[in-house]
Each structure stands twice: as C-alpha cells, then as structure tokens.
Write a protein that holds these residues in place. Sequence first.
Motif, PDB file in Angstrom:
ATOM      1  N   ARG A  45       0.842  -1.194   0.000  1.00 21.24           N
ATOM      2  CA  ARG A  45       0.000   0.000   0.000  1.00 21.24           C
ATOM      3  C   ARG A  45       0.878   1.245   0.000  1.00 21.24           C
ATOM      4  O   ARG A  45       1.951   1.261   0.584  1.00 21.24           O
ATOM      5  N   PHE A  47       1.398   4.801   1.386  1.00 24.43           N
ATOM      6  CA  PHE A  47       0.975   5.452   2.619  1.00 24.43           C
ATOM      7  C   PHE A  47       1.699   6.786   2.767  1.00 24.43           C
ATOM      8  O   PHE A  47       2.928   6.857   2.679  1.00 24.43           O
ATOM      9  N   ARG A  53      -2.288   8.471   6.148  1.00 20.41           N
ATOM     10  CA  ARG A  53      -3.365   7.765   5.458  1.00 20.41           C
ATOM     11  C   ARG A  53      -2.842   7.149   4.164  1.00 20.41           C
ATOM     12  O   ARG A  53      -1.824   7.570   3.615  1.00 20.41           O
ATOM     13  N   GLU A  54      -3.573   6.158   3.663  1.00 23.01           N
ATOM     14  CA  GLU A  54      -3.265   5.531   2.381  1.00 23.01           C
ATOM     15  C   GLU A  54      -3.707   6.473   1.260  1.00 23.01           C
ATOM     16  O   GLU A  54      -4.745   7.131   1.372  1.00 23.01           O
TER      17      GLU A  54
END
Length: 192
Positions: A45, A47, A53-54
């Motif tokens: 992911r 980030f 936050r992503e």
Amino acid sequence: MKATWSGVVQVGLVAVPVRLYAATHEHPVRLHEVHLADGSRVEHRRFCRAENREIPYEQVGRGFALADGRVVPITDEDLAHLPLPTRQTIDVLGFVPFEDIDPISFSRPYFAGPGPGGDRPYALLVEALARTGHVAVAKVALRGRERLALLRPRHGMLVLQTLLWQDELRDPGDPAPPTPVTDQELELAEVL
C-alpha cells in the motif's frame, strides 16, 4: 520493430542520422510475494506519512532527497526540460581498440540502424569501425539520463552498447592471495 530513439551520431563535423532499437528481450521469471501461512498474495500500500493515510497511485510521484532530509518533488515535465546536451545526439568522444573495454562495464545493447538519408555515411562508419577493430566511445541521453556508450560494428550494422559509470561497478574487496601453480598443472589446464 519500433524505434526507441532517433537522432544523430556526431563525429566531429559529420552527423550520421540513426534510429535505436532494443537489441534484447529478457524473459524473467516473475514471482509474487505470498503469505506463507495461506498462500494468498501480499499487497503493498502507498501510505503518506504526513497525512497518516493511504493514498491512491495517481497521487504518487517522484522526488529527489537532499542532504538535509528534505525531498524536492520532480515531475515528468521537469525531467523533459533538463538541459541534456546529448538529448538527440550520440556524441562521439573518441575511438579505442575494442579489447581495451572491460566487458564488466557493459549495460544494455541497442541496434542502431540508419536514419532517413543516412545510408551512405552509416555504411562508411560501420565499415571503418569493422576494418580498424576500434569502437567509438560516446555520450548519449536515453530515458532522461546521460550515459556512456560504445558504438561497435556487428554483422554489418552498428550496436550502441550503453556502459555503466565507474561508480556503478562494485568493488570485489580484497581477493584471496593467488594460489601458486606448477608449470605442469598449467600445461594440463591449457590442454583442457
């Protein structure tokens, strides 16, 4: 085959139009990261540390890290406007015997075919390099980065072989001291 680059080979006052084509195609085995417990694929992911936050891929760019830790964002437009003197030119710096080049510095090969109107000067350059056993050492900008390269003849055409810079070659460290060998052992090795 689609050309990946077009420009000229500049040898003094002579300009030879050429087009580059990828000379190799690797077939790597693509392995995926998996969770060992159940074999499912692992996701990576994106980030944002500052916002905790992503973020989506579309919001991801590139940046250059400064010595003080700050990061300067760099866009594709910024890279396109870099003042690379070799942007459309393979600038020949000189000629050396092919044997003088250590193959460890070879990076990626490209076929360099003649460009529009360049058939005769191209053929002359290929034949002159083939007859002398020399290669042209040059600088060229490919993919936004200036590189060292060789132009060498191969089967009646030119190959542009990009080279690694000296600082891209790893130091092997201190080699083990040479093991002494006898003349008899050496003669047997030569026979093999």
